[in-house]
Structure formats: structure tokens, C-alpha cells
Design a protein around this motif. Structure first.
Motif, PDB file in Angstrom:
ATOM      1  N   ASP A   1      72.422-112.252  13.785  1.00 43.10           N
ATOM      2  CA  ASP A   1      70.908-112.026  14.151  1.00 43.10           C
ATOM      3  C   ASP A   1      70.452-110.974  13.007  1.00 43.10           C
ATOM      4  O   ASP A   1      69.478-111.156  12.403  1.00 43.10           O
ATOM      5  CB  ASP A   1      70.673-111.773  15.463  1.00 43.10           C
ATOM      6  CG  ASP A   1      70.665-113.111  16.366  1.00 43.10           C
ATOM      7  OD1 ASP A   1      70.073-114.184  16.057  1.00 43.10           O
ATOM      8  OD2 ASP A   1      71.042-112.975  17.602  1.00 43.10           O
ATOM      9  N   LYS A   2      71.430-109.965  13.280  1.00 46.31           N
ATOM     10  CA  LYS A   2      70.737-108.648  12.289  1.00 46.31           C
ATOM     11  C   LYS A   2      70.922-109.161  10.759  1.00 46.31           C
ATOM     12  O   LYS A   2      70.141-108.912  10.091  1.00 46.31           O
ATOM     13  CB  LYS A   2      72.029-107.648  12.410  1.00 46.31           C
ATOM     14  CG  LYS A   2      71.308-106.290  11.920  1.00 46.31           C
ATOM     15  CD  LYS A   2      72.557-105.101  12.053  1.00 46.31           C
ATOM     16  CE  LYS A   2      72.073-103.893  11.297  1.00 46.31           C
ATOM     17  NZ  LYS A   2      73.062-102.859  11.618  1.00 46.31           N
ATOM     18  N   LEU A   3      71.790-109.900  10.487  1.00 41.83           N
ATOM     19  CA  LEU A   3      71.939-110.384   9.153  1.00 41.83           C
ATOM     20  C   LEU A   3      70.866-111.485   8.883  1.00 41.83           C
ATOM     21  O   LEU A   3      70.021-111.291   7.722  1.00 41.83           O
ATOM     22  CB  LEU A   3      73.298-111.233   8.813  1.00 41.83           C
ATOM     23  CG  LEU A   3      73.626-111.722   7.472  1.00 41.83           C
ATOM     24  CD1 LEU A   3      73.516-110.699   6.343  1.00 41.83           C
ATOM     25  CD2 LEU A   3      74.800-112.519   7.439  1.00 41.83           C
ATOM     26  N   LYS A   4      70.313-112.230   9.669  1.00 43.37           N
ATOM     27  CA  LYS A   4      69.252-113.042   9.489  1.00 43.37           C
ATOM     28  C   LYS A   4      67.931-112.155   9.181  1.00 43.37           C
ATOM     29  O   LYS A   4      67.223-112.391   8.459  1.00 43.37           O
ATOM     30  CB  LYS A   4      68.994-113.910  10.871  1.00 43.37           C
ATOM     31  CG  LYS A   4      67.691-114.798  10.634  1.00 43.37           C
ATOM     32  CD  LYS A   4      67.420-115.521  11.800  1.00 43.37           C
ATOM     33  CE  LYS A   4      66.157-116.274  11.811  1.00 43.37           C
ATOM     34  NZ  LYS A   4      65.888-117.223  13.307  1.00 43.37           N
ATOM     35  N   ARG A   5      67.690-111.038   9.846  1.00 40.40           N
ATOM     36  CA  ARG A   5      66.510-110.422   9.581  1.00 40.40           C
ATOM     37  C   ARG A   5      66.534-109.655   8.480  1.00 40.40           C
ATOM     38  O   ARG A   5      65.412-109.545   7.626  1.00 40.40           O
ATOM     39  CB  ARG A   5      66.625-109.026  10.834  1.00 40.40           C
ATOM     40  CG  ARG A   5      66.286-109.734  12.242  1.00 40.40           C
ATOM     41  CD  ARG A   5      66.161-108.819  13.177  1.00 40.40           C
ATOM     42  NE  ARG A   5      66.753-107.798  13.511  1.00 40.40           N
ATOM     43  CZ  ARG A   5      67.966-107.927  14.469  1.00 40.40           C
ATOM     44  NH1 ARG A   5      67.662-108.877  15.075  1.00 40.40           N
ATOM     45  NH2 ARG A   5      68.852-106.762  14.578  1.00 40.40           N
ATOM     46  N   ARG A   6      67.803-109.269   7.920  1.00 36.35           N
ATOM     47  CA  ARG A   6      67.882-108.700   6.738  1.00 36.35           C
ATOM     48  C   ARG A   6      67.669-109.764   5.550  1.00 36.35           C
ATOM     49  O   ARG A   6      66.927-109.160   4.431  1.00 36.35           O
ATOM     50  CB  ARG A   6      69.177-108.067   6.511  1.00 36.35           C
ATOM     51  CG  ARG A   6      69.279-106.817   7.370  1.00 36.35           C
ATOM     52  CD  ARG A   6      70.474-105.768   6.937  1.00 36.35           C
ATOM     53  NE  ARG A   6      70.343-104.761   7.915  1.00 36.35           N
ATOM     54  CZ  ARG A   6      71.101-103.851   8.153  1.00 36.35           C
ATOM     55  NH1 ARG A   6      72.257-103.662   7.144  1.00 36.35           N
ATOM     56  NH2 ARG A   6      71.001-102.748   8.614  1.00 36.35           N
ATOM     57  N   LEU A   7      68.168-110.709   5.543  1.00 32.99           N
ATOM     58  CA  LEU A   7      67.962-111.795   4.714  1.00 32.99           C
ATOM     59  C   LEU A   7      66.285-112.395   4.449  1.00 32.99           C
ATOM     60  O   LEU A   7      65.944-112.657   3.352  1.00 32.99           O
ATOM     61  CB  LEU A   7      68.579-113.238   4.741  1.00 32.99           C
ATOM     62  CG  LEU A   7      70.265-113.079   4.556  1.00 32.99           C
ATOM     63  CD1 LEU A   7      71.004-114.011   5.210  1.00 32.99           C
ATOM     64  CD2 LEU A   7      70.542-112.544   3.206  1.00 32.99           C
ATOM     65  N   LEU A   8      65.607-112.162   5.721  1.00 34.31           N
ATOM     66  CA  LEU A   8      64.501-112.599   5.718  1.00 34.31           C
ATOM     67  C   LEU A   8      63.508-111.331   5.629  1.00 34.31           C
ATOM     68  O   LEU A   8      62.341-111.571   5.840  1.00 34.31           O
ATOM     69  CB  LEU A   8      64.205-113.260   6.991  1.00 34.31           C
ATOM     70  CG  LEU A   8      64.686-114.480   7.446  1.00 34.31           C
ATOM     71  CD1 LEU A   8      64.351-115.144   8.517  1.00 34.31           C
ATOM     72  CD2 LEU A   8      64.123-115.380   6.286  1.00 34.31           C
ATOM     73  N   ALA A   9      64.138-110.232   5.034  1.00 34.11           N
ATOM     74  CA  ALA A   9      63.373-108.822   4.736  1.00 34.11           C
ATOM     75  C   ALA A   9      62.467-108.468   5.796  1.00 34.11           C
ATOM     76  O   ALA A   9      61.461-107.889   5.591  1.00 34.11           O
ATOM     77  CB  ALA A   9      62.505-109.305   3.272  1.00 34.11           C
TER      78      ALA A   9
END
Length: 195
Positions: free
Chosen positions: A185-193
Motif C-alpha cells: 500500500d505504501k509503495l502504491k501511494r508513492r508511485l501515485l505521487a
């Protein structure tokens, strides 16, 4: 112009200069991701980047490149132009382990009917992993969507997958990281800026 408007204009100009000057490469875990890349004669910008960790181990750095910033998975999936997922390995992983991780990520973000339509592309994708014994620390994998050509994959600059002209499959691969059940989930948020 009133004093407050002048100050607002100056601050806006300063922020534009500051942020454009800092639009350089991103570095994560010693891996440098360029701020922009060129795919199929199209300039793409780094939308977001992060580290995929499993338990206590850092596995890889991943960056998502798009023609323009997007902050929702639906908007990323809807992009009509070129796209890139750039992965740089932080540890050695067998290709079998990596293929299983991809398959699991796709299965968690698709239903049975969609998986059935993706099966031919999935078989070709898995065969690609079978042709590579392992991914070593520092190996760079690029998964590109090239309009009018399809999905291509390069390992350290060498093409290892003939183009798959299946946009639905490329979008299924993207959902590994940005789908409803992302690998992190944290990686998703980072990829979506978002972070």
C-alpha cells in the motif's frame, strides 16, 4: 498591483523556479532513477518511485513513468500514450520467484473472467522469465507500453520479450503495484505521487 498580490506573484515565481530546478533524478537505496525517459519518441516523467520490501529485505526499487502526473490508478490505466515501469534489483532473486510474484500480483487484482482472457499473454510473459535464470543485484528491468506496438520488456537494455499487443495485460501488470490489492500500500501511494 496591491502589495499582497505582488508578494503572491513573487512567491509563485520562486516556487516555480525552485521546483523546476529540483526536477532531477531521484535516488532510493543507492539507485538513481532519472526524472524523465524517452519511450517510443515520447517524453515520460517520473510519476512516483518507491522500494518494494518483503519482510525485512529490500527487494527492488520501482519507478512509474507517464506522459503527465497522475494520482489515481484509474487515471494511470486510462493513459493512452507510452508508459514505463522501471525496476532495479536490490538483491538476487531467481526468475521463478520473480515470475511467481508477478503472477500472484496479477491474480489478486483480476477476476476469473479477466484472467481467462489474459492467459495467452500470461503464458508468454512467464516463458520470458523461464529464459532468465535469475535477477541479480543491480539488474534493471523496463516494462514499457508502446502504442501501436504493445508491451516490451528489457533486461539491462536487452529485449527479452517480443511485443505483446495486449493493453489489458499491461494494465493488469500495472495493477500489481497500483491496483485495489497492491503488493504494498505504501509503495502504491508513492508511485501515485501521494506521498
Amino acid at each position: 498591483m496591491k502589495p499582497f498580490q505582488a508578494i503572491g506573484s513573487i512567491l509563485t515565481l520562486c516556487s516555480a523556479v525552485f521546483f523546476s530546478g529540483n526536477a532531477a533524478a531521484v535516488e532510493l537505496a543507492g539507485v538513481r532513477l532519472d526524472d524523465s525517459v524517452r519511450v517510443a519518441n515520447q517524453d515520460l516523467r517520473l510519476n512516483g518511485a518507491g522500494i518494494r520490501s518483503k519482510l525485512i529485505f529490500k527487494v527492488y526499487v520501482v519507478g512509474l513513468y507517464l506522459p503527465e502526473k497522475k494520482t489515481s490508478a484509474a487515471d494511470v490505466i486510462a493513459v493512452a500514450g507510452a508508459r514505463r515501469v522501471s525496476i532495479v534489483m536490490l538483491r538476487e532473486v531467481t526468475s521463478d520467484e520473480f515470475a511467481k510474484a508477478f503472477t500472484t500480483g496479477i491474480e489478486q487484482n483480476t477476476d476469473a473472467a479477466e484472467r481467462a482472457t489474459l492467459a495467452p499473454s500470461m503464458a508468454k510473459f512467464n516463458a520470458m522469465f523461464a529464459s532468465v535464470a535469475q535477477l541479480k543485484e543491480g539488474d534493471a528491468l523496463q516494462l514499457d507500453w508502446v502504442p501501436a506496438t504493445g508491451m516490451t520488456v528489457q533486461l539491462n537494455g536487452k529485449r527479452i520479450l517480443e511485443p505483446l499487443a495486449d493493453a489489458a495485460f499491461y494494465n493488469a501488470v500495472l495493477r500489481i503495484w497500483i491496483g485495489n490489492k497492491p503488493v504494498d500500500d505504501k509503495l502504491k501511494r508513492r508511485l501515485l505521487a501521494e506521498q
